[in-house]
Motif scaffolding. Structure first.
Motif: not given
Length: 188
Positions: A73-82, A158-174
Motif C-alpha cells: 500500500i502506498p503510505g505508511h502501512f507496509g504490506p497488508v496480509s489477507d 451510512v450503509m452506502f459508506f459502509l460498502v464504499y469503505a468495505g470495498q477499499a478495505a478488501n482491496r487493501g486500501e483506506f
C-alpha cells in the motif's frame, strides 16, 4: 450415466499432452502436490549510475510484491496480509448484523495492526454516529413525527459508506469517509 475413463481422441487427432487429475495419478492419493522449484533470478547487468550517486527513476527496478497474499500500500502501512484485509472488511460488513459490536471486536482483536485498527476506528465512529442520530432524533420524533425521517436517511447514507469503505478495505486500501458520516469520536 456411465462412469469410466474419458473418451480417447478421434481418428487422426493426437493429444498434445494429457495431464492427469490429482486423483488419477499413481501413488498415494493423499500425497501433497510437489512444489515446483524456483529458478534463481538471472544476473542483472550493471546499469550506469546517474551523477549524484542515485539512479534515475526510469532506471530503478520495480518493486516486487512481498510473499503470497500481501499487497503493498502506498503510505505508511507496509504490506497488508489477507488476514488484515479480512478483519478490516468485517469492521464494516459486520455492522449490518451487530452494529457497533463488529468494529469494536476488530478494534480489540487486531490492535497491533495499524491497517485493521484504522478501519476499525472509522467503522466504530460511523456506528456510534448512527446510534447517536437514532437516539436523538428518535426522541425528537415523539414530539414531531417528521423527525423520524432524519435517522432513516442517515442510516441509508451510512450503509452506502459502509460498502464504499468495505470495498477499499478488501482491496487493501483506506478511504476516508466524510466527517458528517463518521464523526471523529475516536482517534486513529
Amino acid at each position: 450415466m456411465a462412469y469410466g475413463p474419458p473418451p480417447s481422441p478421434g481418428h487422426g487427432q493426437q493429444p498434445e499432452r494429457q495431464q492427469q487429475a490429482p486423483w488419477q495419478q499413481p501413488g498415494n492419493m493423499w500425497q501433497q502436490p510437489q512444489q515446483p522449484q524456483q529458478q534463481p533470478p538471472p544476473p542483472q547487468q550493471q546499469q550506469p549510475q546517474q551523477p549524484g550517486g542515485g539512479q534515475a527513476p526510469w532506471q530503478q527496478q520495480p518493486q516486487q510484491p512481498q510473499g503470497g497474499g500481501t499487497v503493498q500500500i502506498p503510505g505508511h502501512f507496509g504490506p497488508v496480509s489477507d488476514d488484515e484485509r479480512t478483519w478490516s472488511l468485517m469492521a464494516y460488513v459486520g455492522q449490518f448484523l451487530v452494529s457497533a459490536i463488529a468494529p469494536a471486536v476488530v478494534y480489540v482483536g487486531k490492535a497491533r495492526s495499524p491497517f485493521a485498527r484504522k478501519h476499525a476506528v472509522q467503522g466504530l465512529n460511523m456506528s456510534l454516529a448512527a446510534i447517536a442520530v437514532w437516539f436523538v432524533f428518535g426522541l425528537l420524533s415523539l414530539a414531531v413525527e417528521l423527525f423520524i425521517w432524519v435517522p432513516l436517511a442517515f442510516t441509508a447514507v451510512v450503509m452506502f459508506f459502509l460498502v464504499y469503505a468495505g470495498q477499499a478495505a478488501n482491496r487493501g486500501e483506506f478511504r476516508r469517509v466524510p466527517a458528517a458520516v463518521a464523526w471523529p469520536l475516536l482517534k486513529k
